[in-house]
Scaffold this motif. Structure first.
Motif, mmCIF file in Angstrom:
data_model
loop_
_atom_site.group_PDB
_atom_site.id
_atom_site.type_symbol
_atom_site.label_atom_id
_atom_site.label_comp_id
_atom_site.label_asym_id
_atom_site.label_seq_id
_atom_site.Cartn_x
_atom_site.Cartn_y
_atom_site.Cartn_z
ATOM 1 N N ALA A 31 0.853 -1.188 0.000
ATOM 2 C CA ALA A 31 0.000 0.000 0.000
ATOM 3 C C ALA A 31 0.886 1.233 0.000
ATOM 4 O O ALA A 31 2.056 1.176 0.332
ATOM 5 N N THR A 32 0.292 2.338 -0.390
ATOM 6 C CA THR A 32 1.041 3.585 -0.393
ATOM 7 C C THR A 32 0.754 4.341 0.886
ATOM 8 O O THR A 32 -0.368 4.326 1.378
ATOM 9 N N PRO A 33 1.757 5.018 1.464
ATOM 10 C CA PRO A 33 1.543 5.732 2.718
ATOM 11 C C PRO A 33 0.420 6.757 2.633
ATOM 12 O O PRO A 33 -0.266 7.006 3.611
ATOM 13 N N SER A 34 0.197 7.358 1.452
ATOM 14 C CA SER A 34 -0.832 8.383 1.328
ATOM 15 C C SER A 34 -2.230 7.823 1.525
ATOM 16 O O SER A 34 -3.168 8.570 1.764
ATOM 17 N N ALA A 35 -2.390 6.499 1.404
ATOM 18 C CA ALA A 35 -3.702 5.880 1.565
ATOM 19 C C ALA A 35 -4.027 5.595 3.021
ATOM 20 O O ALA A 35 -5.122 5.156 3.321
ATOM 21 N N CYS A 36 -3.081 5.836 3.929
ATOM 22 C CA CYS A 36 -3.256 5.478 5.332
ATOM 23 C C CYS A 36 -3.290 6.718 6.214
ATOM 24 O O CYS A 36 -2.725 7.758 5.872
ATOM 25 N N PRO A 37 -3.931 6.609 7.372
ATOM 26 C CA PRO A 37 -3.849 7.697 8.346
ATOM 27 C C PRO A 37 -2.449 7.754 8.944
ATOM 28 O O PRO A 37 -1.649 6.830 8.771
ATOM 29 N N ALA A 38 -2.165 8.824 9.637
ATOM 30 C CA ALA A 38 -0.894 8.923 10.338
ATOM 31 C C ALA A 38 -0.799 7.805 11.370
ATOM 32 O O ALA A 38 -1.825 7.320 11.862
ATOM 33 N N PRO A 39 0.408 7.353 11.713
ATOM 34 C CA PRO A 39 0.551 6.293 12.723
ATOM 35 C C PRO A 39 -0.182 6.659 14.009
ATOM 36 O O PRO A 39 -0.218 7.830 14.416
ATOM 37 N N ALA A 40 -0.745 5.656 14.647
ATOM 38 C CA ALA A 40 -1.503 5.894 15.886
ATOM 39 C C ALA A 40 -0.658 6.604 16.933
ATOM 40 O O ALA A 40 -1.156 7.486 17.648
ATOM 41 N N LEU A 41 0.627 6.264 17.014
ATOM 42 C CA LEU A 41 1.481 6.867 18.033
ATOM 43 C C LEU A 41 1.809 8.322 17.717
ATOM 44 O O LEU A 41 2.267 9.055 18.597
ATOM 45 N N ASP A 42 1.590 8.748 16.473
ATOM 46 C CA ASP A 42 1.769 10.162 16.124
ATOM 47 C C ASP A 42 0.507 10.968 16.405
ATOM 48 O O ASP A 42 0.512 12.196 16.258
ATOM 49 N N ARG A 43 -0.574 10.297 16.767
ATOM 50 C CA ARG A 43 -1.850 10.972 17.005
ATOM 51 C C ARG A 43 -2.230 10.986 18.480
ATOM 52 O O ARG A 43 -3.395 11.185 18.830
ATOM 53 N N ILE A 44 -1.255 10.747 19.341
ATOM 54 C CA ILE A 44 -1.529 10.800 20.774
ATOM 55 C C ILE A 44 -1.839 12.237 21.189
ATOM 56 O O ILE A 44 -1.109 13.165 20.850
ATOM 57 N N GLN A 45 -2.952 12.414 21.887
ATOM 58 C CA GLN A 45 -3.343 13.727 22.401
ATOM 59 C C GLN A 45 -2.875 13.880 23.852
ATOM 60 O O GLN A 45 -2.456 12.907 24.493
ATOM 61 N N ARG A 46 -2.964 15.098 24.363
ATOM 62 C CA ARG A 46 -2.648 15.381 25.755
ATOM 63 C C ARG A 46 -3.905 15.902 26.447
ATOM 64 O O ARG A 46 -4.659 16.689 25.875
ATOM 65 N N HIS A 47 -4.125 15.420 27.658
ATOM 66 C CA HIS A 47 -5.289 15.856 28.429
ATOM 67 C C HIS A 47 -4.819 16.249 29.817
ATOM 68 O O HIS A 47 -4.202 15.441 30.514
#
Length: 299
Positions: A31-47
């Motif tokens: 698959a091509t990277p453009s077809a995927c969301p960003a890695p889950a670990l790059d989408r960690i939020q802060r609360h």
């Protein structure tokens, strides 16, 4: 709900029928990277915890379970949340694991019982990095600090000597594989359904610590108890929950009452009861009848 989302949410039902995309021998080339969301670990939020907030409320706000937040935030393992704490919030329920050099997605998928293409997409459609996100696996208090998964079970003291209801109930649905619906989907039933009237007390089968006590989607009101010796029991579709997270319970303590909460096709009131053992694959379901049979014969 798609299989991908079932795996992400960590539900106990695995659909095997229907169209499933083939898993490439080397998903990193499929698959091509453009077809995927960003890695889950790059989408960690802060609360940042506000005054009056609870761990359960924060988890619900982000559609997670408390165990996920505890796994990502070691400071929570010594107690509850405190105002001013900054918490890491992952996008899905799951854990992080260290990846050995040269390890592939199919190898990780086999080790953690998750589809390789799911791991590939959730981790950004790239080869495994030093740390990977494994969706649908729950952190537990007995997790290995290296992997985040429960350590291998030991048989010592791994007894479940109680019964989850005041009296033996008729088995409405047994543990194991079955064909369901007009489309003949093959599903795995990870526990046993015991008939009981609504409001019947639900009892802990052994001493332990409450690992989860809240609504859990298709499970409805769910109580999960971790027991000594690497065992876990789950009590689902409850009408009420009468204990709280991290509470210590003894065999025979009342956890709640029988109901029909959860999936809209629950049907008549009953208790969905599961027994699981911790291992290098996470919490693995066992046939509860193996434990309950002896208790019924003694009554």
């Amino acid at each position: 709900m798609s299989l991908f989302h079932r795996l992400i949410l960590g539900t106990s039902v695995l659909l095997l029928a229907g169209p499933i995309a083939p898993v490439a021998a080397n998903p990193s080339e499929s698959a091509t990277p453009s077809a995927c969301p960003a890695p889950a670990l790059d989408r960690i939020q802060r609360h940042t915890v506000a005054a009056g907030e609870s761990l359960e409320a924060i988890a619900e706000q982000y559609n997670l379970i408390p165990a996920t937040l505890i796994g990502f935030n070691p400071q929570l393992r010594g107690g509850g949340v405190q105002p001013g704490m900054e918490l890491k919030i992952p996008p899905y329920n799951g854990i992080t694991v260290n990846v050995n050099p040269g390890q592939t997605w199919p190898e990780l998928a086999s080790a953690y019982n998750v589809r390789a293409d799911v791991l590939f997409e959730v981790n950004g459609c790239q080869p495994p990095q030093a740390v990977a996100f494994i969706p649908g696996v729950n952190w537990s208090p007995t997790s290995s600090p290296e992997t985040g998964l429960p350590e291998a079970a030991t048989d010592a003291d791994a007894t479940l000597d109680g019964y989850p209801l005041p009296e033996p109930g008729e088995t409405l649905l047994a543990y194991g594989w079955r064909v369901t619906g007009e489309d003949s989907k093959v599903v795995f039933h990870s526990g046993i359904d015991l008939q009981a009237d609504a409001g019947t007390p639900v009892l802990a089968v052994e001493e332990g610590i409450v690992a989860y006590a809240s609504d859990r989607g298709a499970y409805g009101n769910l109580v999960v108890i971790n027991h000594p010796g690497g065992k876990q029991t789950r009590y689902a579709h409850l009408q009420s929950i009468e204990i709280s997270l991290r509470q210590k319970v003894r065999r025979g303590d009342r956890l709640g009452s029988v109901g029909t909460s959860g999936s809209p096709d629950v049907g008549e009131p009953h208790l969905h009861f599961e027994v699981r053992s911790n291992s290098d694959l996470g919490w693995v379901a066992e046939d509860p009848a193996l434990y309950l049979r002896s208790q019924v014969s003694e009554r």
